[in-house]
Write a protein that holds these residues in place. Sequence first.
Motif, PDB file in Angstrom:
ATOM      1  N   ASN A 304      39.253  49.254  33.094  1.00 49.70           N
ATOM      2  CA  ASN A 304      39.452  48.159  34.031  1.00 49.70           C
ATOM      3  C   ASN A 304      40.862  48.329  34.534  1.00 49.70           C
ATOM      4  O   ASN A 304      41.798  47.852  33.917  1.00 49.70           O
ATOM      5  CB  ASN A 304      39.331  46.817  33.316  1.00 49.70           C
ATOM      6  CG  ASN A 304      38.166  46.029  33.828  1.00 49.70           C
ATOM      7  OD1 ASN A 304      38.130  45.658  34.997  1.00 49.70           O
ATOM      8  ND2 ASN A 304      37.209  45.777  32.955  1.00 49.70           N
ATOM      9  N   LEU A 306      43.843  48.616  37.724  1.00 51.54           N
ATOM     10  CA  LEU A 306      44.297  48.349  39.093  1.00 51.54           C
ATOM     11  C   LEU A 306      45.137  49.526  39.532  1.00 51.54           C
ATOM     12  O   LEU A 306      46.091  49.902  38.851  1.00 51.54           O
ATOM     13  CB  LEU A 306      45.130  47.064  39.120  1.00 51.54           C
ATOM     14  CG  LEU A 306      45.830  46.743  40.450  1.00 51.54           C
ATOM     15  CD1 LEU A 306      44.811  46.404  41.532  1.00 51.54           C
ATOM     16  CD2 LEU A 306      46.801  45.575  40.278  1.00 51.54           C
ATOM     17  N   HIS A 392      30.892  45.787  50.392  1.00 46.99           N
ATOM     18  CA  HIS A 392      30.643  44.782  49.362  1.00 46.99           C
ATOM     19  C   HIS A 392      29.267  44.147  49.507  1.00 46.99           C
ATOM     20  O   HIS A 392      28.542  43.987  48.551  1.00 46.99           O
ATOM     21  CB  HIS A 392      31.654  43.643  49.473  1.00 46.99           C
ATOM     22  CG  HIS A 392      33.024  44.048  49.085  1.00 46.99           C
ATOM     23  ND1 HIS A 392      34.139  43.439  49.596  1.00 46.99           N
ATOM     24  CD2 HIS A 392      33.472  44.989  48.240  1.00 46.99           C
ATOM     25  CE1 HIS A 392      35.202  44.004  49.071  1.00 46.99           C
ATOM     26  NE2 HIS A 392      34.822  44.942  48.243  1.00 46.99           N
ATOM     27  N   VAL A 409      36.641  49.667  43.651  1.00 47.14           N
ATOM     28  CA  VAL A 409      36.676  48.619  44.662  1.00 47.14           C
ATOM     29  C   VAL A 409      37.935  48.780  45.485  1.00 47.14           C
ATOM     30  O   VAL A 409      39.036  48.744  44.953  1.00 47.14           O
ATOM     31  CB  VAL A 409      36.691  47.215  44.014  1.00 47.14           C
ATOM     32  CG1 VAL A 409      36.620  46.141  45.087  1.00 47.14           C
ATOM     33  CG2 VAL A 409      35.551  47.060  43.036  1.00 47.14           C
ATOM     34  N   GLU A 411      40.103  46.999  47.290  1.00 50.76           N
ATOM     35  CA  GLU A 411      40.134  45.557  47.124  1.00 50.76           C
ATOM     36  C   GLU A 411      40.521  44.701  48.325  1.00 50.76           C
ATOM     37  O   GLU A 411      39.874  43.732  48.640  1.00 50.76           O
ATOM     38  CB  GLU A 411      41.074  45.210  45.980  1.00 50.76           C
ATOM     39  CG  GLU A 411      41.292  43.741  45.801  1.00 50.76           C
ATOM     40  CD  GLU A 411      40.539  43.218  44.623  1.00 50.76           C
ATOM     41  OE1 GLU A 411      40.213  42.045  44.612  1.00 50.76           O
ATOM     42  OE2 GLU A 411      40.267  44.009  43.718  1.00 50.76           O
ATOM     43  N   ARG A 420      34.036  40.102  40.544  1.00 50.84           N
ATOM     44  CA  ARG A 420      33.980  41.319  39.726  1.00 50.84           C
ATOM     45  C   ARG A 420      32.971  41.149  38.594  1.00 50.84           C
ATOM     46  O   ARG A 420      32.194  42.031  38.293  1.00 50.84           O
ATOM     47  CB  ARG A 420      35.357  41.631  39.139  1.00 50.84           C
ATOM     48  CG  ARG A 420      36.300  42.275  40.127  1.00 50.84           C
ATOM     49  CD  ARG A 420      37.348  43.119  39.420  1.00 50.84           C
ATOM     50  NE  ARG A 420      38.258  42.351  38.598  1.00 50.84           N
ATOM     51  CZ  ARG A 420      39.350  41.762  39.059  1.00 50.84           C
ATOM     52  NH1 ARG A 420      39.653  41.843  40.336  1.00 50.84           N
ATOM     53  NH2 ARG A 420      40.141  41.096  38.265  1.00 50.84           N
ATOM     54  N   TRP A 432      35.678  50.398  35.809  1.00 53.63           N
ATOM     55  CA  TRP A 432      36.142  49.770  37.048  1.00 53.63           C
ATOM     56  C   TRP A 432      37.501  50.271  37.446  1.00 53.63           C
ATOM     57  O   TRP A 432      38.420  50.312  36.635  1.00 53.63           O
ATOM     58  CB  TRP A 432      36.269  48.254  36.851  1.00 53.63           C
ATOM     59  CG  TRP A 432      34.967  47.577  36.915  1.00 53.63           C
ATOM     60  CD1 TRP A 432      34.090  47.410  35.889  1.00 53.63           C
ATOM     61  CD2 TRP A 432      34.374  47.004  38.072  1.00 53.63           C
ATOM     62  NE1 TRP A 432      32.976  46.768  36.332  1.00 53.63           N
ATOM     63  CE2 TRP A 432      33.123  46.499  37.665  1.00 53.63           C
ATOM     64  CE3 TRP A 432      34.757  46.869  39.407  1.00 53.63           C
ATOM     65  CZ2 TRP A 432      32.256  45.870  38.554  1.00 53.63           C
ATOM     66  CZ3 TRP A 432      33.901  46.240  40.286  1.00 53.63           C
ATOM     67  CH2 TRP A 432      32.668  45.752  39.855  1.00 53.63           C
ATOM     68  N   VAL A 434      40.138  49.231  40.540  1.00 53.66           N
ATOM     69  CA  VAL A 434      40.376  48.346  41.675  1.00 53.66           C
ATOM     70  C   VAL A 434      41.586  48.860  42.437  1.00 53.66           C
ATOM     71  O   VAL A 434      42.628  49.106  41.849  1.00 53.66           O
ATOM     72  CB  VAL A 434      40.661  46.908  41.177  1.00 53.66           C
ATOM     73  CG1 VAL A 434      40.982  45.994  42.343  1.00 53.66           C
ATOM     74  CG2 VAL A 434      39.478  46.372  40.391  1.00 53.66           C
ATOM     75  N   SER A 436      44.343  48.191  45.387  1.00 54.17           N
ATOM     76  CA  SER A 436      44.884  47.143  46.238  1.00 54.17           C
ATOM     77  C   SER A 436      45.466  47.771  47.496  1.00 54.17           C
ATOM     78  O   SER A 436      46.085  48.827  47.447  1.00 54.17           O
ATOM     79  CB  SER A 436      45.936  46.351  45.470  1.00 54.17           C
ATOM     80  OG  SER A 436      47.137  46.336  46.176  1.00 54.17           O
ATOM     81  N   PHE A 449      45.666  39.909  38.495  1.00 58.82           N
ATOM     82  CA  PHE A 449      44.959  41.028  37.879  1.00 58.82           C
ATOM     83  C   PHE A 449      45.442  41.243  36.452  1.00 58.82           C
ATOM     84  O   PHE A 449      45.463  42.353  35.959  1.00 58.82           O
ATOM     85  CB  PHE A 449      45.195  42.304  38.681  1.00 58.82           C
ATOM     86  CG  PHE A 449      44.787  42.203  40.115  1.00 58.82           C
ATOM     87  CD1 PHE A 449      43.455  42.320  40.477  1.00 58.82           C
ATOM     88  CD2 PHE A 449      45.717  41.978  41.113  1.00 58.82           C
ATOM     89  CE1 PHE A 449      43.070  42.232  41.803  1.00 58.82           C
ATOM     90  CE2 PHE A 449      45.342  41.887  42.440  1.00 58.82           C
ATOM     91  CZ  PHE A 449      44.010  42.010  42.781  1.00 58.82           C
TER      92      PHE A 449
END
Length: 699
Positions: A304, A306, A392, A409, A411, A420, A432, A434, A436, A449
């Motif tokens: 998970n 970012l 999405h 993603v 984001e 999510r 995952w 993500v 940005s 996050f």
Amino acid sequence: MADTLPILPLSAKVTALRGVGPVYATAFQEAGIETLRDLLWSLPYRYVDRGSVRPIGELDRWHNHATDRDLTTVIGTLKAIRQTTTRMQRMALVEAVVEDGTGSLRLVWFNQAYLTRVLRAGDRVLLFGNLALGRHGLEMRGPSVEVLGRGEEGEEDLWVRRFLPLYRKLGPILGRTRGRMVQDVLRRLHPPQDWLPSDLAKGLPSTMDALIRLHQPLDDSDPGDLEAGTTPGHRRLASEELFAFALGVALRRAGRLKRRGLVVPTSEALREKLRAYLPFHLTGAQRTAFKEIVGDLTSGGVMNRLLQGDVGSGKTLVAFLSMAMVAETGGQAALLAPTEVLARQHALTFQRLLGEESPRLQVLLGAMKAAEKRQAQARIASGEAHYVVGTHALFQESVSFDRLQLVVVDEQHRFGVKQREALKGKGGDPHWLVMSATPIPRSLALAVFGDLDQSVLDELPPGRQPITTRLFDPDDAERAWDLVERQLDAGHQAFVVSPAIDPQDETKVPLRDIQAMEGLLRGRFPGVSIAVVHGRLKTDELTLRMQAFVKGEARLLLATTVIEVGVDVPNASVMVVDHAERFGLSQLHQLRGRVGRGTARSHFLMISGSETERLKALVETQDGFRIAQRDLELRGPGEFFGTRQSGLPQFQVADLVRDRALLAKCREAADRTLAHGLSEAQMAWLRQEQARLRLAEIS
Ligand code: ADP
Ligand code: MG
């Protein structure tokens, strides 16, 4: 009298208070105040320092030195109040006179007729506003007014103190009424339990003391700290909120780390394969980030993460490599983009990277024809498609995967924790990643996050052309257009950005809209093919016009911020943003990242007649993280994300900008607390706080 009344717990309803009937209860409820806890945690909006109240007799002298922006406070008794109508514009005009023993002062309010209903001659009032010289001498125009006392019922006990707390009026509940209720509750409150671990609480008052100090500041309080919300009392309550928040995040993260995730089998063959896909050497930052991702994918837990980085730092390539890890070892990986334009662009990038293996890629878009869509869905469900790129929306429809192991993603801040969670159902428990779109300041990234691990790309690929940034006054805009002309003459393309027009937002500042700009451009650049795109176009039409620019058929793209989401046109060497003051700094920086992608020296030109101080931050630095931090400080977290972002905690006292050091401390404390295990009582408290701060549920 007060001593004989029952002791109240924090959880008591405000309706338990004397004088709170159905009307007040409704007004409180509309402001989110149901319990005494809600009442006490709604702090005064201002503290008047009696030391700074001015005698009316001295105002003349003071006014001569004051600048326009200096607000002044006076306290006195209302002598007369009446309502008339202005002759010219037929506006309600309320006039009054206030006296304080040293002199009297005229007060005027426009369009606030209701004041004649709430104010009476004889009221003791506090006035706060600007002084101006009118026909009748010095007067105060449109001051905010607080009634401190009426007749017998004065605020004697409060009045002997140096600081006077002011509360916002809630419908029919006057600020002073609220203040009186708060004082009453504080006398009768059963002291709440202190939940902070001792290391965080060191040097801070107890919760009860903090409440007393915030609603009746001690005379030796620092006025600056009171104003800024940084007294020890504020810190106590802010720490409690931040600690509850951090503990919730830590729990969620711990829960995730316990889950078993798919382990990607690495091998020399896989490394060879990935290397073969790479069109260029990774930057140091890309390599580090990818290593962190590989660590996650081979750890046995669920990733998970970012991935954030400045515009153009090469996040897509890192995303692709991560997807290849999974896709080349028998799994499926999906990339979700926020718009169709961006999804198409990612698909194109992936096609190039995959080369002759591109049939393994499947695109899925909302705009596809039904038959085409069915075929795409079938390829995804059968597992034939190893790489999937879509928007999405699609993932909310009935799309099933054969063995989805990684979701990336892209984001753009539009995705909260809740969404999510909802997507997780799609295929067991995939990894995952993500991404940005813009750099997010650290404190905010932690807040939104916080349960994700972070990788940061803080380096741009080599060979980037410098971007010259300049700010033009509207009167001087011709110089910007000259520059555009030169770039077009040299064979390059140009962007022009117009602010979106929000009918709600018809301000006094005349705004040049996109039609007017189109007219200007067609006149200024005859013979140049112009594509115009804005949010009201149908998706198909928008994509078509956008593609015309990407292919070079259109030389100039006039757009509202739809282009923000990332078109890659290396031949575009100049961007003009009209009414730049309408945009956030981060948004402008993001826009700037659309140029400077090719070999030519590039230009970012802002046209604006206001807020030039703020906009200069862009001229001064190209560092997206610094700009983001500045943007956050200037506009606050809600505005930073552009929308009321789901997942942003609703703190009542804590402030993510002001208290970021506190948040860091609370996170450490939360980890330590969790290591010792939470008691039932702590868990119950935490659940309550999470609900109050409207945080995602802890499982
Ligand atoms: P962003 O982080 O803004 O999404 P992109 O992934 O779109 O950035 O990358 C921006 C540009 O940089 C793309 O044209 C991409 O091909 C190029 N790029 C990415 N990584 C590298 C690299 N290591 N060396 C050279 N160019 C790169
Ligand atoms: Mg990108």
